[in-house]
Motif scaffolding. Sequence first.
Motif, PDB file in Angstrom:
ATOM      1  N   CYS A 264     -13.602  64.669   0.181  1.00  0.00           N
ATOM      2  CA  CYS A 264     -13.184  65.556  -0.910  1.00  0.00           C
ATOM      3  C   CYS A 264     -12.869  64.860  -2.217  1.00  0.00           C
ATOM      4  O   CYS A 264     -13.211  65.367  -3.277  1.00  0.00           O
TER       5      CYS A 264
ATOM      6  N   CYS B 212      -8.339  68.551   1.162  1.00  0.00           N
ATOM      7  CA  CYS B 212      -8.343  69.363   2.402  1.00  0.00           C
ATOM      8  C   CYS B 212      -7.333  68.820   3.405  1.00  0.00           C
ATOM      9  O   CYS B 212      -6.857  69.533   4.271  1.00  0.00           O
TER      10      CYS B 212
ATOM     11  N   CYS C  58     -13.299  59.908   3.245  1.00  0.00           N
ATOM     12  CA  CYS C  58     -12.814  61.146   2.631  1.00  0.00           C
ATOM     13  C   CYS C  58     -14.010  61.877   2.036  1.00  0.00           C
ATOM     14  O   CYS C  58     -14.794  61.289   1.302  1.00  0.00           O
TER      15      CYS C  58
ATOM     16  N   CYS D 260      -8.387  63.818   6.055  1.00  0.00           N
ATOM     17  CA  CYS D 260      -8.346  62.348   6.071  1.00  0.00           C
ATOM     18  C   CYS D 260      -6.959  61.807   5.761  1.00  0.00           C
ATOM     19  O   CYS D 260      -6.697  60.622   5.960  1.00  0.00           O
TER      20      CYS D 260
HETATM   21  S1  FES Z   1      -8.976  65.171   1.374  1.00  0.00           S
HETATM   22 FE1  FES Z   1     -10.562  66.180   2.469  1.00  0.00          FE
HETATM   23  S2  FES Z   1     -11.507  64.607   3.595  1.00  0.00           S
HETATM   24 FE2  FES Z   1     -10.121  63.576   2.299  1.00  0.00          FE
END
Ligand code: FES
Length: 165
Positions: free
Chosen positions: A145, A108, A143, A111
């Motif tokens: 994700c 996403c 992170c 972070c």
């Molecule tokens: S890539 Fe989404 S919070 Fe780390």
Amino acid sequence: MTDPRRSLAKSEISFTVNGELRKVRAYPMERLLDVLRHQLELTGAKEGCGEGECGSCSVLMNGALVNSCLVPVLQAAATSIVTIEGLSSGEQLHDLQKAFLEWGGAQCGICTPGMILAACHLLNGKPNPTLEEIREGLSGNLCRCTGYSQILEAVQEAARRRKRA
Ligand code: FES
Ligand code: FES
């Protein structure tokens, strides 16, 4: 109720950002994060928690990794700040940015700027970190994700490439 961050008058504050001298008019207790994002239009630093817990607002201040959501802008006066925008040179991505892209270390992206700056800070001090040292160096950055393994691999790969270069 008055916002305590705005209880003193605005003043002119100068600091270097990504190698350029910048002057802002800000309340002394305004967050460096807000000044970077709203006055200087450097939106790479992200606000996650706003409480110093997630690291998504990380920048380098005189070479130290700081959470810009916790730094009153007055504290940044006369310092040298590096944001994610300062890492690439023109179209040329920084080696950590390349490694994150190639290894899927960014999803996403919230972070990612903070992670890359934390990794940059780590590799500046420890060019050949162990996996454990990378984990520790990035431990202030959360992170939601990636599950972290791609991020760790990306940092390892960037360190390997620097060694070969
Ligand atoms: S890539 Fe989404 S919070 Fe780390
Ligand atoms: S937004 Fe600054 S640490 Fe989370």
